[in-house]
Design a protein around this motif. Structure first.
Motif, PDB file in Angstrom:
ATOM      1  N   ARG A   1     -49.888   2.578  55.887  1.00 35.22           N
ATOM      2  CA  ARG A   1     -50.044   2.556  57.332  1.00 35.22           C
ATOM      3  C   ARG A   1     -49.291   1.395  57.964  1.00 35.22           C
ATOM      4  O   ARG A   1     -48.790   1.493  59.070  1.00 35.22           O
ATOM      5  CB  ARG A   1     -51.531   2.493  57.698  1.00 35.22           C
TER       6      ARG A   1
ATOM      7  N   TRP B   1     -53.640   3.106  49.704  1.00 27.79           N
ATOM      8  CA  TRP B   1     -53.945   3.542  51.071  1.00 27.79           C
ATOM      9  C   TRP B   1     -55.094   2.718  51.664  1.00 27.79           C
ATOM     10  O   TRP B   1     -55.050   2.308  52.829  1.00 27.79           O
ATOM     11  CB  TRP B   1     -54.311   5.027  51.058  1.00 27.79           C
TER      12      TRP B   1
ATOM     13  N   THR C   1     -45.791   2.480  58.437  1.00 30.97           N
ATOM     14  CA  THR C   1     -45.573   3.457  59.505  1.00 30.97           C
ATOM     15  C   THR C   1     -45.898   2.879  60.865  1.00 30.97           C
ATOM     16  O   THR C   1     -45.525   3.429  61.869  1.00 30.97           O
ATOM     17  CB  THR C   1     -46.465   4.690  59.263  1.00 30.97           C
TER      18      THR C   1
ATOM     19  N   LYS D   1     -54.884  19.364  50.324  1.00 26.06           N
ATOM     20  CA  LYS D   1     -55.016  19.409  51.786  1.00 26.06           C
ATOM     21  C   LYS D   1     -55.985  20.504  52.218  1.00 26.06           C
ATOM     22  O   LYS D   1     -56.769  20.339  53.161  1.00 26.06           O
ATOM     23  CB  LYS D   1     -53.653  19.652  52.428  1.00 26.06           C
TER      24      LYS D   1
ATOM     25  N   ASP E   1     -58.708  10.116  56.290  1.00 26.78           N
ATOM     26  CA  ASP E   1     -57.365  10.189  56.875  1.00 26.78           C
ATOM     27  C   ASP E   1     -56.262  10.059  55.817  1.00 26.78           C
ATOM     28  O   ASP E   1     -55.089   9.867  56.155  1.00 26.78           O
ATOM     29  CB  ASP E   1     -57.189   9.089  57.928  1.00 26.78           C
TER      30      ASP E   1
ATOM     31  N   LYS F   1     -59.738  19.495  50.678  1.00 24.67           N
ATOM     32  CA  LYS F   1     -60.285  18.261  51.236  1.00 24.67           C
ATOM     33  C   LYS F   1     -61.384  17.653  50.356  1.00 24.67           C
ATOM     34  O   LYS F   1     -62.526  17.479  50.793  1.00 24.67           O
ATOM     35  CB  LYS F   1     -60.833  18.517  52.639  1.00 24.67           C
TER      36      LYS F   1
ATOM     37  N   LYS G   1     -50.348  19.196  46.325  1.00 17.80           N
ATOM     38  CA  LYS G   1     -50.585  18.629  47.661  1.00 17.80           C
ATOM     39  C   LYS G   1     -51.210  19.673  48.587  1.00 17.80           C
ATOM     40  O   LYS G   1     -52.144  19.384  49.345  1.00 17.80           O
ATOM     41  CB  LYS G   1     -49.281  18.111  48.254  1.00 17.80           C
TER      42      LYS G   1
ATOM     43  N   ASP H   1     -53.286  10.613  53.453  1.00 17.00           N
ATOM     44  CA  ASP H   1     -52.127  11.497  53.552  1.00 17.00           C
ATOM     45  C   ASP H   1     -51.610  11.816  52.145  1.00 17.00           C
ATOM     46  O   ASP H   1     -51.017  10.967  51.488  1.00 17.00           O
ATOM     47  CB  ASP H   1     -51.029  10.829  54.380  1.00 17.00           C
ATOM     48  N   TYR H   2     -51.844  13.036  51.696  1.00 19.13           N
ATOM     49  CA  TYR H   2     -51.439  13.415  50.341  1.00 19.13           C
ATOM     50  C   TYR H   2     -49.918  13.478  50.186  1.00 19.13           C
ATOM     51  O   TYR H   2     -49.412  13.475  49.065  1.00 19.13           O
ATOM     52  CB  TYR H   2     -52.056  14.768  49.965  1.00 19.13           C
ATOM     53  N   ASP H   3     -49.188  13.513  51.277  1.00 16.29           N
ATOM     54  CA  ASP H   3     -47.727  13.587  51.196  1.00 16.29           C
ATOM     55  C   ASP H   3     -47.118  12.320  50.605  1.00 16.29           C
ATOM     56  O   ASP H   3     -45.975  12.337  50.128  1.00 16.29           O
ATOM     57  CB  ASP H   3     -47.132  13.845  52.587  1.00 16.29           C
ATOM     58  N   VAL H   4     -47.858  11.211  50.611  1.00 13.13           N
ATOM     59  CA  VAL H   4     -47.313   9.965  50.064  1.00 13.13           C
ATOM     60  C   VAL H   4     -47.408   9.929  48.543  1.00 13.13           C
ATOM     61  O   VAL H   4     -46.810   9.064  47.898  1.00 13.13           O
ATOM     62  CB  VAL H   4     -48.038   8.724  50.646  1.00 13.13           C
TER      63      VAL H   4
END
Length: 626
Positions: free
Chosen positions: A623, A617, A626, A586, A569, A589, A582, A571-574
Motif C-alpha cells: 500500500r 500486506w 501504491t 477472489k 482488503d 474470499k 487468484k 489484493d491477491y494480484d500481488v
C-alpha cells in the motif's frame, strides 16, 4: 413503510429455523420466525428419529451450545440407544426414535414461550436489499417487515415439486405449498441456484403388520438421553422392528422401472438424490447382486398407528408402492395410510457463504439447512444455531464472528466442507469426514463447546460451572489412578508385578468398573448422572491417551494456518501464483490461510508464498508503494 421491524428475521421453521430463531431471541434480539404453517413447526418430514453416527454427536454439540434439539427429543422420544457400543468412542453415537407429533408440539410451545420471538404465518416471497445489505422481507400478502439480519432456512420448499410416478404437483412437502418466488431473489442477485432430490417412504397402519415375522429391536436401559441437562428418568420405550426386502420385491421394482420418474422414458426427476439414503429403486439398480436390503419398521409416535418402513423410500406409482410393501415379510397385509413420494427443490450453492453462514454477496443475509445442499434434521439444526448466533452478532453491530473449526466440532467440519467445496449431491455427515474424530466424540461435546454457549448467553452460569466441575474432576480422578497401586493378587487380570490403576486401565480388556471393584476411588460428586459422565470420560481419556495426544499435535499444526487471518482488503494480484488460483481466491474470499489451503485448485506450494505476501500486506509494504 414497515408492517413490523425486527433485529433478526428467520424464514422457515424446520429444524434449522427453530435453532436459528431461538438462538437469536435468547441472545436478546427481537426476532420473527416466518412459517408457512405454524402447526408444522419442527416437522419431521421423513424419518421419525434424531441422531445416529456423527449426527448424534451434532445433536450433543447443539446442546452444548445452548440449543434445543437434544432437550426436545429427550422430552418426546420413545426409544433411546447408543450405536456402535462395541466399537471405539470415535464412532459411538446416540440415536432416538421420536414421537414426531409430540416433538413438533413441544418445539412449537418452546418457541411460543420464548421472549423476543414472534411467529408470523406468511410466505416470504422476496428479500429487500439496499446498498448490498439486507433491509427486510416482503410476504405473499404484500406485507413488508424490516430487519437488520435475515436467516433463510427454506428446506425443500424453494420451487418444491412432489412426484409420484408420472404425476407431479407443487409442494414443499405433502399437503403444503411450495415457496416459488424466493428462488428468483437469489438468481437476481447472482447466486448459483440448482436442483436436488430427496424422498420419503409410505406410512403404514401398524394394526395390519405381522411383527412375528420381524426381528425386535429394543432401546437401552437406562435410556441414554441426549442433553447434558436432562435428569435421569424412567420411560416406557417402544420397540422398533427389522425385516428385509425379498427377491419378489426386487422383481416388482425391475419390472416397473419404465414407470419410474427417475429411470423411465419420461424423466420427471432431474435433481441429484441422496447417495447414502437412496430410494429403493436406486438400491435395486445400483446393487443388482445384493439379495436383500434392510427395512426398519419404526413407530411414528405413542398415540398413532402409523409406522415408517425405513429403507423403502420411492417415487414409483402408488399401485407399485402397494406391491413393494406387500412383498416384504410381515407387511403382506399392510395397509398404506400415506403414499411415498419424491421431491425436487432448489438449493443455493454454499460456496457463496462465509464460515459464519453469511452470504458473500449480501451483508446480513444468512443461509442454513437444506438450502445449502445438506440433508438431515441434525445437519440443518447445527447450521441453524451457528447462523442464528452470527445473525444476532451482526444485528447487534458486533465485529465478532462465530466460526467453529474442523478440530472443534462436527458442525465445524460440515460448514467448512460446504463453504469450501460446495455440493454435487445432498451432503450428509459421516465420521470419515472428520480428520480429528477421536477428539470430536459425542461424550465430550460440552468440553469442546459449552464455553461458546455460555459466552453468547445461551447457557446459564450454573450449566457452565457444571461442565468445568466435570472436567476438573476427570483430571483429579486420572491423577488418583496414577497414584493407586494394584498388586498381582488384587488385579482383575493376570499381572506379574504391581502396577498403577492407570497402567492397568490402558489394557483393552480392563474396564474402569473392574478396577473400582478392587480399589474404590472416592469422588466428591453427589449427582449420579454427572458421576457416570465423569467415569465414561476418565476411561476414554486413559485408554486412548496416545491417540488423543497424536491428534492434538496434528491440531496444533493445523491451527498455525487457521490463525493466519487474511485481511478483507488483501489484493491477491500481488501474489506470484497462477491466474486460476487468484481467481479462485477472489471468488471464495477465504477468511484464513487454512481455509485458503483447503480450497479446490489451490496448490500446496502456493500456501507458503501466500503466507509471506499476507504478512507483507499487513506491514503495509504494497500500500505504501501504491
Amino acid at each position: 413503510m414497515w408492517d413490523g421491524v425486527y433485529d433478526v428475521i428467520v424464514v422457515g421453521a424446520g429444524h434449522a429455523g427453530c435453532e436459528a430463531a431461538l438462538a437469536a431471541a435468547r441472545m436478546g434480539c427481537k426476532t420473527a420466525l416466518f412459517v408457512i404453517n405454524s402447526d408444522r413447526i419442527a416437522e419431521m418430514s421423513c424419518n421419525p428419529s434424531i441422531g445416529g453416527v456423527a449426527k448424534g454427536t451434532v445433536v450433543r454439540e447443539i446442546d452444548a451450545l445452548g440449543g434445543e434439539m437434544a432437550k426436545n427429543i429427550d422430552a418426546t422420544g420413545i426409544q433411546f440407544r447408543i450405536l456402535n457400543k462395541k466399537k471405539g468412542p470415535a464412532v459411538r453415537a446416540p440415536r432416538a426414535q421420536a414421537d414426531k407429533y409430540a416433538y413438533r408440539e413441544r418445539m412449537k410451545r418452546v418457541i411460543e414461550e420464548t421472549d423476543n420471538l414472534d411467529v408470523v404465518q406468511q410466505i416470504v416471497d422476496d428479500i429487500i436489499v439496499e446498498d448490498g445489505k439486507v433491509k427486510g422481507v416482503v410476504t405473499h400478502l404484500g406485507a413488508k417487515y424490516g430487519a437488520k439480519a435475515v436467516v433463510v432456512t427454506a428446506g425443500t420448499f424453494l420451487r418444491g415439486k412432489i412426484i409420484i410416478g408420472f404425476e407431479e404437483f407443487e409442494g414443499g412437502r405433502m399437503w403444503e405449498p411450495a415457496a416459488n418466488k424466493l428462488s428468483s431473489f437469489y438468481e437476481r442477485h447472482g447466486f448459483r441456484v440448482a436442483r436436488l432430490k430427496t424422498g420419503t417412504p409410505v406410512r403404514i397402519d401398524g394394526r395390519t403388520i405381522d411383527f412375528s415375522k420381524m426381528e425386535r429391536q429394543d432401546g437401552d436401559e437406562p435410556p441414554p438421553f441426549f442433553s447434558y441437562w436432562t435428569e435421569p428418568k424412567e420411560i416406557e420405550q417402544i420397540p422398533c422392528w427389522l425385516t428385509y426386502t425379498t427377491p419378489e420385491t426386487h422383481r416388482i421394482i425391475r419390472e416397473n422401472l419404465h414407470r419410474s420418474p427417475m429411470y423411465g422414458e419420461c424423466k420427471l426427476i432431474t435433481g441429484v438424490g441422496v447417495r447414502y439414503c437412496p430410494s429403493i429403486e436406486d438400491k435395486i439398480v445400483k446393487f443388482p447382486d445384493k439379495e436383500r436390503h434392510h427395512v426398519f419398521v419404526e413407530p411414528e409416535g405413542r398415540n398413532t398407528v402409523e409406522f415408517y418402513p425405513n429403507g423403502t423410500s420411492t417415487s414409483l406409482p402408488y399401485d407399485v408402492q402397494e406391491q413393494i410393501i406387500h412383498s416384504i415379510p410381515g407387511l403382506e397385509n399392510a395397509k398404506i395410510i400415506k403414499p411415498a413420494y419424491g421431491i425436487e427443490y432448489d438449493f443455493v450453492d454454499p460456496t457463496h457463504l462465509y464460515p459464519t453462514l453469511e452470504t458473500k454477496l449480501i451483508r446480513g443475509l444468512f443461509n442454513a439447512g437444506q438450502i445449502n445442499g445438506t440433508t438431515g434434521y441434525e445437519e440443518a439444526a447445527g447450521q441453524g444455531i451457528v447462523a442464528g448466533i452470527n445473525a444476532a452478532l451482526y444485528a447487534m453491530g458486533k465485529d465478532e464472528r462465530f466460526v467453529l473449526g474442523r478440530d472443534e466440532a462436527y458442525i465445524g467440519v460440515m460448514i467448512d466442507d460446504l463453504v469450501n467445496r460446495g455440493v454435487r449431491e445432498p451432503y450428509r455427515l459421516f465420521t470419515s469426514r472428520a480428520e480429528y474424530r477421536l477428539l470430536l466424540r459425542y461424550d465430550n461435546a460440552d468440553y469442546r463447546l459449552a464455553k461458546y454457549g455460555y459466552k453468547f448467553g445461551l447457557l446459564t452460569r450454573e450449566q457452565y460451572e457444571r461442565v468445568k466441575r466435570k472436567y476438573e474432576t476427570v483430571k483429579v480422578f486420572i491423577e488418583k489412578l496414577k497414584e493407586i497401586k494394584i498388586k498381582p493378587s488384587e488385579s482383575p487380570v493376570e499381572i506379574k508385578e504391581t502396577k498403577s490403576a492407570y497402567e492397568l486401565l490402558k489394557r483393552p480388556e480392563v474396564k474402569l468398573e473392574d478396577i473400582l471393584k478392587v480399589v474404590p476411588v472416592k469422588v466428591s460428586v453427589d449427582d449420579e448422572k454427572l458421576l457416570r459422565e465423569i467415569l465414561e470420560e476418565v476411561e476414554i481419556e486413559v485408554k486412548y491417551e496416545g491417540y488423543i495426544k497424536r491428534q492434538l499435535e496434528e491440531v496444533r499444526r493445523f491451527r498455525k494456518l487457521e490463525n493466519v487471518k487474511i485481511p478483507k482488503d488483501f489484493d491477491y494480484d500481488v501474489v506470484p501464483i497462477s491466474i486460476e488460483e487468484k481467481q479462485k481466491l477472489k471468488e471464495m474470499k477465504p477468511l484464513t490461510l487454512g481455509q485458503a489451503a483447503r480450497l479446490e485448485g489451490i496448490r500446496p506450494a502456493s500456501i507458503p508464498i501466500l503466507s509471506i505476501y499476507i504478512e507483507k500486506w499487513k506491514r503495509g509494504e504494497f500500500r505504501e508503494k501504491t
